[in-house]
Design an enzyme around this catalytic site. Structure first.
Site, PDB file in Angstrom:
ATOM      1  N   GLY A  57       0.832  -1.204   0.000  1.00 33.06           N
ATOM      2  CA  GLY A  57       0.000   0.000   0.000  1.00 33.06           C
ATOM      3  C   GLY A  57       0.864   1.251   0.000  1.00 33.06           C
ATOM      4  O   GLY A  57       1.843   1.322   0.742  1.00 33.06           O
TER       5      GLY A  57
ATOM      6  N   ARG B 260       0.615  -4.887  -5.028  1.00 34.45           N
ATOM      7  CA  ARG B 260       0.690  -6.019  -4.102  1.00 34.45           C
ATOM      8  C   ARG B 260       0.924  -7.242  -4.982  1.00 34.45           C
ATOM      9  O   ARG B 260       0.016  -7.671  -5.682  1.00 34.45           O
ATOM     10  CB  ARG B 260      -0.606  -6.158  -3.309  1.00 34.45           C
ATOM     11  CG  ARG B 260      -0.883  -4.954  -2.411  1.00 34.45           C
ATOM     12  CD  ARG B 260      -1.974  -5.246  -1.427  1.00 34.45           C
ATOM     13  NE  ARG B 260      -2.413  -4.049  -0.731  1.00 34.45           N
ATOM     14  CZ  ARG B 260      -1.817  -3.522   0.338  1.00 34.45           C
ATOM     15  NH1 ARG B 260      -0.732  -4.086   0.830  1.00 34.45           N
ATOM     16  NH2 ARG B 260      -2.294  -2.443   0.919  1.00 34.45           N
TER      17      ARG B 260
ATOM     18  N   ASP C   5       5.010  -4.393   6.256  1.00 37.07           N
ATOM     19  CA  ASP C   5       5.388  -5.734   6.724  1.00 37.07           C
ATOM     20  C   ASP C   5       5.603  -6.739   5.580  1.00 37.07           C
ATOM     21  O   ASP C   5       6.652  -7.382   5.498  1.00 37.07           O
ATOM     22  CB  ASP C   5       4.275  -6.220   7.670  1.00 37.07           C
ATOM     23  CG  ASP C   5       4.663  -7.483   8.379  1.00 37.07           C
ATOM     24  OD1 ASP C   5       5.778  -7.520   8.927  1.00 37.07           O
ATOM     25  OD2 ASP C   5       3.866  -8.448   8.370  1.00 37.07           O
TER      26      ASP C   5
ATOM     27  N   THR D  93       4.237   2.457   5.957  1.00 39.09           N
ATOM     28  CA  THR D  93       2.840   2.024   5.889  1.00 39.09           C
ATOM     29  C   THR D  93       2.038   2.924   6.809  1.00 39.09           C
ATOM     30  O   THR D  93       2.504   3.270   7.904  1.00 39.09           O
ATOM     31  CB  THR D  93       2.647   0.553   6.315  1.00 39.09           C
ATOM     32  OG1 THR D  93       1.256   0.337   6.605  1.00 39.09           O
ATOM     33  CG2 THR D  93       3.431   0.168   7.561  1.00 39.09           C
TER      34      THR D  93
ATOM     35  N   ASP E  26      -0.298   2.093   8.510  1.00 37.71           N
ATOM     36  CA  ASP E  26      -0.864   1.303   9.617  1.00 37.71           C
ATOM     37  C   ASP E  26      -0.084   1.348  10.938  1.00 37.71           C
ATOM     38  O   ASP E  26      -0.636   0.989  11.979  1.00 37.71           O
ATOM     39  CB  ASP E  26      -0.975  -0.170   9.203  1.00 37.71           C
ATOM     40  CG  ASP E  26      -2.110  -0.401   8.229  1.00 37.71           C
ATOM     41  OD1 ASP E  26      -2.868   0.550   7.969  1.00 37.71           O
ATOM     42  OD2 ASP E  26      -2.233  -1.531   7.725  1.00 37.71           O
TER      43      ASP E  26
ATOM     44  N   ASP F 158       2.137  -0.746  12.001  1.00 33.75           N
ATOM     45  CA  ASP F 158       1.940  -2.089  12.555  1.00 33.75           C
ATOM     46  C   ASP F 158       3.210  -2.936  12.558  1.00 33.75           C
ATOM     47  O   ASP F 158       3.143  -4.158  12.665  1.00 33.75           O
ATOM     48  CB  ASP F 158       0.828  -2.816  11.775  1.00 33.75           C
ATOM     49  CG  ASP F 158       1.167  -2.963  10.297  1.00 33.75           C
ATOM     50  OD1 ASP F 158       2.138  -2.330   9.842  1.00 33.75           O
ATOM     51  OD2 ASP F 158       0.457  -3.704   9.601  1.00 33.75           O
TER      52      ASP F 158
ATOM     53  N   ARG G  29      -6.506  -3.193   8.853  1.00 33.94           N
ATOM     54  CA  ARG G  29      -7.093  -4.538   8.791  1.00 33.94           C
ATOM     55  C   ARG G  29      -6.782  -5.331  10.049  1.00 33.94           C
ATOM     56  O   ARG G  29      -7.638  -5.986  10.614  1.00 33.94           O
ATOM     57  CB  ARG G  29      -6.520  -5.288   7.585  1.00 33.94           C
ATOM     58  CG  ARG G  29      -7.483  -5.426   6.456  1.00 33.94           C
ATOM     59  CD  ARG G  29      -6.928  -6.330   5.389  1.00 33.94           C
ATOM     60  NE  ARG G  29      -5.630  -5.887   4.918  1.00 33.94           N
ATOM     61  CZ  ARG G  29      -5.313  -5.689   3.649  1.00 33.94           C
ATOM     62  NH1 ARG G  29      -6.197  -5.892   2.722  1.00 33.94           N
ATOM     63  NH2 ARG G  29      -4.102  -5.320   3.289  1.00 33.94           N
TER      64      ARG G  29
HETATM   65  O1  F6P Z   1      -1.324  -0.962   3.714  1.00 28.43           O
HETATM   66  C1  F6P Z   1      -2.146  -0.320   4.537  1.00 28.43           C
HETATM   67  C2  F6P Z   1      -3.606  -0.424   4.169  1.00 28.43           C
HETATM   68  O2  F6P Z   1      -4.059   0.867   3.848  1.00 28.43           O
HETATM   69  C3  F6P Z   1      -4.460  -1.051   5.257  1.00 28.43           C
HETATM   70  O3  F6P Z   1      -4.784  -0.183   6.299  1.00 28.43           O
HETATM   71  C4  F6P Z   1      -5.654  -1.517   4.482  1.00 28.43           C
HETATM   72  O4  F6P Z   1      -6.274  -2.578   5.143  1.00 28.43           O
HETATM   73  C5  F6P Z   1      -5.055  -1.956   3.175  1.00 28.43           C
HETATM   74  O5  F6P Z   1      -3.845  -1.251   3.046  1.00 28.43           O
HETATM   75  C6  F6P Z   1      -5.906  -1.744   1.953  1.00 28.43           C
HETATM   76  O6  F6P Z   1      -5.230  -2.256   0.865  1.00 28.43           O
HETATM   77  P1  F6P Z   1      -5.615  -2.039  -0.651  1.00 28.43           P
HETATM   78  O7  F6P Z   1      -5.299  -0.626  -1.025  1.00 28.43           O
HETATM   79  O8  F6P Z   1      -4.779  -3.006  -1.400  1.00 28.43           O
HETATM   80  O9  F6P Z   1      -7.084  -2.308  -0.769  1.00 28.43           O
END
Ligand code: F6P
Length: 326
Positions: free
Chosen positions: A17, A78, A109, A131, A133, A135, A177
């Site tokens: 992300g 991703r 991560d 990130t 998050d 996390d 998440r």
């Molecule tokens: O990587 C962080 C994040 O924003 C999370 O908080 C979220 O759950 C996820 O990515 C959403 O991912 P995507 O943009 O692939 O839907």
């Protein structure tokens, strides 16, 4: 005849992300590399681009005018392929063919885990935690968090206005998440009455409803409930609250709004410092490190050790939020 030393080469990619501040980190890596007379290859679309050998040489000029921009000029993805042995082998092979002496990976991560698997295949990797998050266990800060929280807090401020005017409950869903840090910080800084995060074993709807009724009894005109996306269906939660309490309840999902935008000074500062440190580590001859924030200072850790642990959850912030919302 004296052999002329070839320039050392590093690759750089952003993965997973996107996070505000990634561009500032790219700029710092490229400019520090230029200072040390290194050759830099920018890999597009994270590991997807690495596997597809999609890269171009970067100069100091390529990173002009990006420090203040959200997103990532290298783009990101991703990569499902990076989860397979074939994908990992192929990515390592590309690094080999390019004769990269180092690869800087900017991401969260999953991205740093990918980097550690490349390290096992002989690639010299340097991780920069990024990130929204927050996390990662290995670092007290991850690039993007401050901007995301400020965006979330701004949204909470605005929802509070309309929530008070209509005397409603508002359920506000922020990202996260598996981790509730964004919800906790938006809740604390936005003055929320309740927070629900994935670290809680289960959603205690009865307790939430009790609290809302108590607050109403005390004359509170609004009830702001901050939830992290990982807790489940926040729209359904708002319907349930309305049905049980009889108080009009609205839900707002902030979603990807929190991932974009102009990075704050805090994010630009950490991104610039971490990008600089990653290249300095490479130049010093270090191998397979992650730049981290530890005890309030920049530090670096062995990438394999850095990723071993899971971020522990500390309930204190939640308890304080509850005290401050009485
Ligand atoms: O990587 C962080 C994040 O924003 C999370 O908080 C979220 O759950 C996820 O990515 C959403 O991912 P995507 O943009 O692939 O839907």
């Amino acid at each position: 005849m004296r052999k002329i030393d070839a320039k050392k080469k590093i690759g750089i990619l952003t993965s997973g992300g996107d996070a505000p501040g990634m561009n500032a980190a790219i700029r710092a890596v490229v400019r520090t590399a230029m200072y040390h007379d290194l050759q830099v290859f920018g890999v597009l679309r994270g590991y997807e681009g690495l596997i597809a050998a999609d890269f171009h040489e970067m100069t100091a000029k390529d990173v002009s005018d990006i420090i203040h921009r959200g997103g990532t000029i290298l783009r990101t993805a991703r990569s499902e392929e990076m989860r397979t042995d074939e994908g990992l082998d192929r990515a390592a092979q590309v690094c080999n063919v390019l004769a990269l002496d180092g690869l800087v990976v900017i991401g969260g991560d999953g991205s740093l885990k990918g980097a550690s698997k490349l390290a096992r295949r002989g690639v010299n990797v340097f991780g920069i935690p990024a990130t929204i998050d927050l996390d990662l266990c290995c670092s007290e800060y991850t690039i993007g968090f401050d901007t995301a929280v400020n965006t979330g807090m701004d949204a909470v401020n605005k929802i509070r206005d309309t929530s008070s005017s209509h005397e409603r409950c508002s359920v506000i869903e922020v990202m996260g998440r598996n981790c509730g840090q964004i919800a906790l910080w938006c809740g604390m800084t936005g003055g929320a009455e309740e927070i629900m995060i994935p670290e809680f074993k289960e959603v205690d709807l009865d307790a939430v409803v009790r609290q809302i009724m108590e607050n109403r009894g005390k004359g509170k005109r609004h009830n702001l409930i901050l939830v992290a996306e990982g807790i489940g269906d926040s729209y359904q939660l708002s319907l349930d609250i309305e049905r049980i309490t009889g108080i009009e309840t609205r839900s707002t999902i902030l979603g990807h709004l929190q991932r974009g935008g102009i990075p704050t000074a805090v994010d630009r500062m950490h991104a610039s410092m971490m990008g600089y440190k990653a290249v300095e580590l490479f130049v010093s001859g270090a191998q397979n490190r992650v730049v981290v924030m530890k005890n309030g200072k920049y530090d670096d850790l062995d990438i394999f050790e850095a990723l071993e642990e899971k971020k522990p959850y500390n309930h204190e912030l939640y308890d304080i939020i509850k005290i401050l919302s009485i």
